[in-house]
Design an enzyme around this catalytic site. Structure first.
Site, short mmCIF file in Angstrom:
data_model
loop_
_atom_site.label_atom_id
_atom_site.label_comp_id
_atom_site.label_asym_id
_atom_site.label_seq_id
_atom_site.Cartn_x
_atom_site.Cartn_y
_atom_site.Cartn_z
N ASP A 97 -9.58 -0.88 -9.24
CA ASP A 97 -10.31 -1.45 -8.10
C ASP A 97 -11.51 -0.56 -7.77
O ASP A 97 -12.65 -0.88 -8.13
CB ASP A 97 -9.35 -1.60 -6.90
CG ASP A 97 -10.02 -2.19 -5.68
OD1 ASP A 97 -11.22 -2.49 -5.72
OD2 ASP A 97 -9.34 -2.34 -4.64
N LYS A 137 0.85 -1.19 0.00
CA LYS A 137 0.00 0.00 0.00
C LYS A 137 0.88 1.24 0.00
O LYS A 137 1.77 1.39 0.85
CB LYS A 137 -0.90 0.00 1.24
CG LYS A 137 -1.89 -1.15 1.28
CD LYS A 137 -2.97 -0.99 0.23
CE LYS A 137 -4.12 -1.97 0.45
NZ LYS A 137 -5.20 -1.78 -0.52
N ASP A 179 -0.56 -0.68 -4.57
CA ASP A 179 -1.93 -0.15 -4.56
C ASP A 179 -1.92 1.24 -3.92
O ASP A 179 -1.62 1.37 -2.74
CB ASP A 179 -2.84 -1.09 -3.76
CG ASP A 179 -4.31 -0.71 -3.84
OD1 ASP A 179 -4.64 0.34 -4.44
OD2 ASP A 179 -5.14 -1.48 -3.30
N LYS A 233 -14.40 -7.84 -6.38
CA LYS A 233 -14.59 -8.33 -5.01
C LYS A 233 -16.07 -8.66 -4.83
O LYS A 233 -16.94 -7.91 -5.30
CB LYS A 233 -14.18 -7.26 -3.99
CG LYS A 233 -12.74 -6.81 -4.13
CD LYS A 233 -12.39 -5.65 -3.21
CE LYS A 233 -10.95 -5.22 -3.44
NZ LYS A 233 -10.57 -4.03 -2.67
N GLU A 293 -2.07 -0.54 -8.93
CA GLU A 293 -3.52 -0.59 -8.73
C GLU A 293 -4.06 0.78 -8.33
O GLU A 293 -3.49 1.45 -7.45
CB GLU A 293 -3.84 -1.63 -7.66
CG GLU A 293 -5.32 -1.80 -7.38
CD GLU A 293 -5.58 -2.98 -6.44
OE1 GLU A 293 -4.84 -3.98 -6.51
OE2 GLU A 293 -6.50 -2.89 -5.62
#
Ligand code: MG
Length: 345
Positions: free
Chosen positions: A237, A161, A186, A259, A212
């Site tokens: 995402d 992250k 991400d 997801k 991402e």
């Protein structure tokens, strides 16, 4: 035929505070759904609501009575198409709540038929990609320690992250600690388009596999700007929530991260995978901070995906459910011979 339903909220404690560009969490509230048939066989599902998509445990609990009244009204767990359509008509938003019901029904259906869910779909367990292990935002030394520990514990793929002013320092620390690891980054919408293009250069130099959600979902032109100039493949995402988003992102990313908690259930997730493939996108199956009660269901779709990011249940302690064995990041569907999603209490 008749069905009974039950709802239970659980609190999962994160092993350590989990920080992304949007903020920090120390616990995750999940809502467990059970659907029981007249023979006493129970399907288990779970919602892991995300405030980013307008849901909390309270909103899930608020809409579940209406969703479960549809299940009880239809009374046949095999009528998945009718139930999921009626649920979507009743509460168009609230995808995590609908996902919990969808997962419980699919678990029950496969249990009634006596097969693991991926077998019911005819999927090849050997085609399952390895899952990444997430390293949240922290001081560079701490992130490096976590990366080292993850690799030493057998997880060769890290999802790191980023999304702060010290991004480069943090990633260099992680890369030094895990020189052989596959690293995905991400940014959780934190960068401007120009910043993302610039940062993609040194991310590529540090051997990152893909980037991402570099920019806010509210800036689709920005995503296209990055995609056309980035040194790395781009995964979407937050820009890819439901099946209707897939055609919109198809010309501005390489990978769709789907997801269950965004899609609203397993049937919607399967539609998203098919739609993404039809648009030439690769698919990553991802998750929130989730109990094994829902991770086990997401894992059933992994053979149809190029990438997996299913470590949500690895980051918590005290999960009352067991699911699919994820030792060393391998999604061990081949050893899941339990009917249903593989969830166990
Ligand atoms: Mg993400």
């Amino acid at each position: 035929m008749s069905l009974e339903t039950a709802v239970e909220r659980i609190t999962l404690d994160l092993d350590r505070p989990f920080t992304i560009a949007r903020g920090t969490e120390t616990t995750a509230e999940n809502v467990i759904v059970r659907v029981v048939d007249e023979g006493g066989m129970a399907g288990i599902g779970a919602a892991s609501p995300a405030e980013r998509y307008g849901e909390t445990a309270a909103t899930v609990e608020a809409v579940l009575p209406e969703l479960l009244s549809i299940v009880e009204d239809v009374g046949d767990p095999h009528a998945l198409s009718a139930i999921e359509r009626r649920m979507r008509d009743a509460v168009r938003d609230n995808p995590a709540a609908r996902a919990a019901v969808s997962i419980a029904l699919h678990d029950l259906v496969a249990k009634r038929l006596g097969v693991p869910l991926h077998r019911l779909w005819g999927l090849d367990p050997a085609a399952t990609p390895r899952t990444s292990y997430t390293v949240g935002l922290d001081d560079p030394d701490e992130m490096a320690d976590r990366a080292r520990n993850a690799v030493e514990s057998g997880y060769p793929i890290l999802k790191v992250k980023l999304g702060t002013d010290r991004d480069r320092e943090r990633l260099e620390a992680v890369r030094s600690a895990a020189p052989e690891a596959t690293i995905r980054v991400d940014a959780n919408e934190a960068w401007t388009p120009k910043e993302a293009v610039r940062k993609s250069q040194w991310l590529a130099d540090l051997g990152v596999e893909f980037l991402e959600q570099p920019v806010p979902a509210e800036n689709p032109e920005g995503l296209r700007f990055v995609y056309e100039r980035s040194a790395l493949p781009i995964a979407a995402d937050e820009s890819c929530v439901t099946v209707a988003d897939v055609p919109r992102i198809a010309d501005r990313c390489d990978i769709a991260n789907l997801k269950l908690m965004k899609a609203g259930g397993l049937r919607e997730a399967r539609r998203m995978i098919a739609t993404a493939h039809a648009h030439g996108l690769e698919v990553m199956i991802g998750c929130m901070i989730e109990s094994n009660a829902s991770i086990a269901a997401a894992a059933q779709l992994a053979p149809r995906c190029t990438y997996a990011d299913l470590d949500g249940s690895l980051l918590v302690s005290g999960d009352p459910f067991e699911g699919i064995d994820l030792t060393e990041g391998r999604v061990h569907l081949e050893t899941q011979d339990r009917p249903g999603t593989g969830v166990r209490e």
